[in-house]
Design an enzyme around this catalytic site. Structure first.
Site, PDB file in Angstrom:
ATOM      1  N   GLY A  74       0.796  -1.209   0.000  1.00 56.42           N
ATOM      2  CA  GLY A  74       0.000   0.000   0.000  1.00 56.42           C
ATOM      3  C   GLY A  74       0.829   1.260   0.000  1.00 56.42           C
ATOM      4  N   GLY A  76       3.924   1.490  -1.356  1.00 59.30           N
ATOM      5  CA  GLY A  76       4.751   1.633  -2.535  1.00 59.30           C
ATOM      6  C   GLY A  76       5.538   0.382  -2.829  1.00 59.30           C
ATOM      7  N   ASP A 186       0.604  -1.637  13.368  1.00 58.89           N
ATOM      8  CA  ASP A 186       0.289  -2.491  12.225  1.00 58.89           C
ATOM      9  C   ASP A 186       1.065  -3.805  12.337  1.00 58.89           C
ATOM     10  OD1 ASP A 186      -1.012  -3.171   9.887  1.00 58.89           O
ATOM     11  OD2 ASP A 186       0.528  -2.312   8.593  1.00 58.89           O
TER      12      ASP A 186
END
Length: 864
Positions: A74, A76, A186
């Site tokens: 997401g 890159g 995350d």
């Protein structure tokens, strides 16, 4: 059209190599024809999806040679590249072109800023940030392995022992981030890499943030499947939010499946119940019910020592990890009972040896302080000071530190005769009275404070038998009395000196108060006491204002040059230690290394001790002077507390890094676990060493070799109960400082000499130098002193190595006060000294109770 032969590059250093080479000439990497990595020689204008934006072989920013595309996400593209300047493989992470917004750039820079704050073997390192062809990228450590998510998809669940190993490393990396105030936000299997050496690394801090900097609009950032409930709801995100994600990761590692309504043990029948418990605790909906930290998760896993894991990983275990180590359990009840018995026997032996080994054992104080104060008042009335005082103060001052050196010149029988006569005096009793107030800034009245300068102030010094040996008087203007002739013979009589044994000489001492007549005599005490005595006296209007009995009763003096050299050496060492402590403390504070909780306990203990001593040892009078005394006491206590805090912060991280076992019981005590059996065991170990050695062994050696008695102060027995308690507490403060000094010395020696046993021997010898002269000055006595104290100091260092810092503190807190309270039964102060000596016995009995009671409680309780 014939396709050009593709160029061949080394898979490690990216150097161009020929197709028939088997080794890279630059780095020596084997070149396998079957697994060779082939890249295009020049970038193509239309790159394929597999190549990404930058084909293999492209050199970016004149520094990074692209080796291939690793993946896309997401944020890159991520490329593997070779840093041509640093000669190492790196990963380059580019921000996707479609995501180039100001918010994305801020987040990207934030990732670099935050990730560089976390340095840990289990966290992927981030090097730098750059910009090329309109794209932002960061360079980071290249990991030649696969992510945990891919591994789990390929093999299913991990074996339990391997999963436990991975969990400990994940927790260590996550704890390092949390310690710096960084939240990952995350955490998921795809953001955990397993490199080729089996090392676990947490990656992708793209959503990481400092806990204090997360905006409300960014609370829901992360992967929904691994978000904590509060994160999904947009509520406050904390370190326990990361622990929820960690619980989901652990569920997949140990079961091979994502979380569902089924419990882990239903999915894996042979799963250890402790693992299921910690997973379910991490997955609690209420954050308060989750573990307090990532290290708590690691500590709850079955088997293994987390401290050993941290040290093996090259990391310094945190204070919480040290305190929670379960490898140390303390003494068994039988061992503890034997220790208490040894302490009791040592007290009994000490009571029997004290009369033979202490100055006051040979020269007991037969008259209590109140009787001596009355005697001083009667002497003053005889000398013409009949005014009723407004304030009085009095106290024993014991003992003359030069006495052992003075006695060393005589044989034992002669020593005993001199001591029994109290001539020269072993102990002094001072009495002060004033027609005004006796006040000091600190509130502590002593012989010298306040100065004896105000009219109406008088101070008298008596020996232990009530004989006058000193007088300084400031007659008040209102004092009434008929003028009389100066009578020096009356003063000699009050001093119990035979005028026939003294001859007049020229006065040599100039009193500080007005006088109109001076006298001086020299002579001896008695026929069997031939030591020379000099008496000085001064009178004002017929009343004595100054009187002093003195003589050359000192041991051999050091030369002025030697004394100056010693002073300069001590001051240089003090300045060096203080400067080094401040610099080390500042460095450790800046790097977040110090145990601030332990330092706070040390500082608070010092602060409380200083204030307690001030409250118990001073005279408190309501008024402005009391307010000034309070301010001075608070300032002094604060200064001492800050000094000990700095010293602890300076030295503790090095101890925790190299010898964490040394701090286990101390950190448990600092965390409030007073009834922990290991804490009780180490306190008991310190008490045993000091009681056995100081109460039995050293006095036994003194009796065996008939050495001169030591000058025990007996401060805790010859004054009031409150002053005795204050004296004992005041000795505990240098005990804390001495414990830190011992720790500082041994850490320095161990780091310098590397071998622990050599460092301990050298340290014991260095520490024994300060004891020279304690048992005399003859060569055999010096050798004996060195041997006894070297053994004592080596045992103390062994105590530190075997039982830790808390045992040393217990030793110091008891050793110094014990020397000030020898048990001298049959005297008016014998009961007090015995009561103070039994204080360690009470503490030892408490330790025994804690150890015995811990055996009856469940293991989870006794550990706490």
């Amino acid at each position: 059209m014939t396709q050009p032969t593709p160029a061949r590059f080394c898979p490690k250093c990216a150097r161009k190599v020929d197709r028939d080479w088997r080794l890279c000439p630059a780095c020596g990497t084997p070149l396998d024809a079957e697994t060779e990595t082939v890249f295009s020689q020049a970038p193509s204008s239309s790159s394929s999806v597999e190549e990404g934006r930058f084909p293999a072989g492209t050199v970016l920013a004149g520094r990074y040679r692209v080796l291939g595309l690793i993946g896309q996400g997401g944020m890159g593209e991520v490329y593997r590249a070779y840093d041509l300047i640093l000669n190492q493989a790196v990963a380059l992470k580019f921000l996707a072109g479609a995501q180039i917004t100001e918010a994305a750039l801020v987040r990207f820079r934030n990732e670099v800023r935050i990730a560089r704050q976390v340095s840990h073997p289990n966290v992927c390192r981030v090097y730098d940030i750059g910009f090329i062809e309109g794209l932002h990228f960061l360079s980071m450590e290249y990991l030649d392995g696969e992510d945990l998510g891919s591994l789990l998809r390929r093999i299913g669940r991990l074996p339990q022992d391997k999963a436990i190993e991975f969990t400990r490393k994940i927790c260590a990396g996550l704890a390092a981030a949390h310690e710096r105030g960084v939240l990952h936000r995350d955490l998921k299997p795809s953001n955990i890499m397993i490199d080729g050496r089996g090392q676990v690394r947490i990656t992708d801090f793209g959503l990481a943030a400092l806990a204090v900097e997360i905006p409300l609009s960014d609370l829901r950032s992360g992967t929904p499947a691994y978000m904590a409930p509060e994160q999904k709801a947009g509520k406050e995100v904390t370190t326990r939010s990361d622990l929820y994600s960690l619980g989901l990761v652990l569920h997949e590692m140990f079961t091979g499946k994502r979380r569902s309504e089924t419990t882990p043990t239903e999915l894996v029948k042979d799963l250890d119940p402790a693992i299921e418990r910690i997973i379910l605790r991490c997955l609690e909906v209420d954050p308060k019910r989750r573990p307090s930290s990532a290290l708590s998760v690691a500590l709850a896993l079955p088997g293994g020592d987390p401290i050993a894991v941290a040290l093996a990983a090259g990391e310094t275990p945190s204070p919480e990890m040290v305190a929670a180590s379960g490898e140390k359990e303390g003494f068994s009840p039988r061992t503890a009972a034997m220790c208490v018995l040894a302490i009791l026997l040592s007290v009994v032996i000490g009571a029997g040896l004290a009369p033979m080994t202490t100055l006051l054992g040979h020269a007991p104080l037969e008259i209590p302080p109140d009787a001596l104060a009355y005697r001083a008042q009667e002497i003053l009335k005889q000398l013409g000071y009949s005014e009723r005082p407004r304030r009085v103060a009095y106290q024993f001052q014991c003992c003359n530190p030069d006495y052992p050196k003075f006695l060393d010149r005589y044989d034992p029988a002669r020593r005993d005769a001199i001591l029994a006569s109290h001539r020269p005096p072993v102990a002094f009793f001072w009495y002060r009275q004033s027609q005004g107030e006796l006040r000091t800034d600190s509130g502590n009245i002593s012989f010298d404070s306040p100065e004896n300068t105000a009219p109406g102030m008088v101070r008298v010094v008596l020996d232990a038998k009530g004989r006058l040996i000193g007088l300084e008087a400031r007659p008040s203007a209102e004092a009434k009395g008929a003028a009389q002739a100066a009578d020096g013979a009356a003063l000699l009589t009050l001093a119990a000196l035979d005028p026939a044994r003294f001859a007049p000489v020229a006065p040599a001492t100039l009193p500080s108060m007005p006088f109109d007549a001076r006298f001086a005599w020299t002579g001896t005490y008695a026929e069997d006491l031939p030591e020379p005595v000099r008496v000085e006296a001064a009178f004002w209007q017929g009343r004595p204002v100054f009187f002093q009995v003195g003589g050359s009763f000192r041991g051999s003096e050091d030369s002025p040059a030697r004394s100056l050299a010693g002073f300069i050496g001590v001051m240089f060492a003090f300045i060096a230690i203080v400067t080094g402590s401040v610099l080390a403390a500042w460095r450790n504070w800046r790097l977040g290394r110090g145990d601030r909780a332990g330092a706070a306990v040390m500082a608070v203990a010092a602060f409380a001790l200083v204030l307690s001593v001030w409250v118990l040892s001073t005279q408190h009078v309501a008024g402005a002077s009391e307010f000034a005394a309070v301010q001075q006491a608070l300032g002094g206590a604060t200064l001492i507390a800050i000094t000990l805090w700095l010293s602890y912060i300076a030295i503790e991280p090095y101890v925790r890094r190299n010898w964490p076992d040394c701090l286990i019981s101390w950190t448990r005590l600092c965390s409030g676990r007073i009834r922990n059996p290991l804490v009780a065991s180490h306190i008991l170990a310190g008490l045993v060493l000091v009681e056995v050695f100081d109460m039995a062994v050293i006095p036994g050696v003194q009796v065996l070799f008939r050495t001169p008695p030591d000058s025990s102060l007996l401060r805790v027995g010859i004054g009031s109960v409150t002053s005795g308690i204050a004296a004992m507490l005041s000795e505990m403060l240098p005990a804390l400082a001495a414990s830190l000094a011992y720790l500082l010395l041994i850490v320095f020696l161990r780091l310098l000499l590397r071998r622990l046993w050599i460092a301990d021997i050298v340290g014991a010898i260095l520490l024994s130098v300060v004891a020279l002269g304690t048992f005399g000055r003859s060569p055999w006595q010096v050798a004996l002193t060195m041997l006894v104290f070297a053994v004592n100091n080596y045992l103390l260092l062994w105590l530190l190595r075997r039982f830790g810092f808390l045992a040393m503190i217990a030793w110091g807190a008891v050793a110094i006060p014990l020397r000030d309270a020898p048990i001298l039964l049959g005297t008016w102060y014998g009961g007090r000294s015995l009561a103070f000596q039994f204080a360690p016995v009470v503490v030892a009995a408490w330790a025994l109770w804690v150890i015995v009671s811990s055996q009856r409680r469940p293991a989870t309780e006794s550990a706490g």
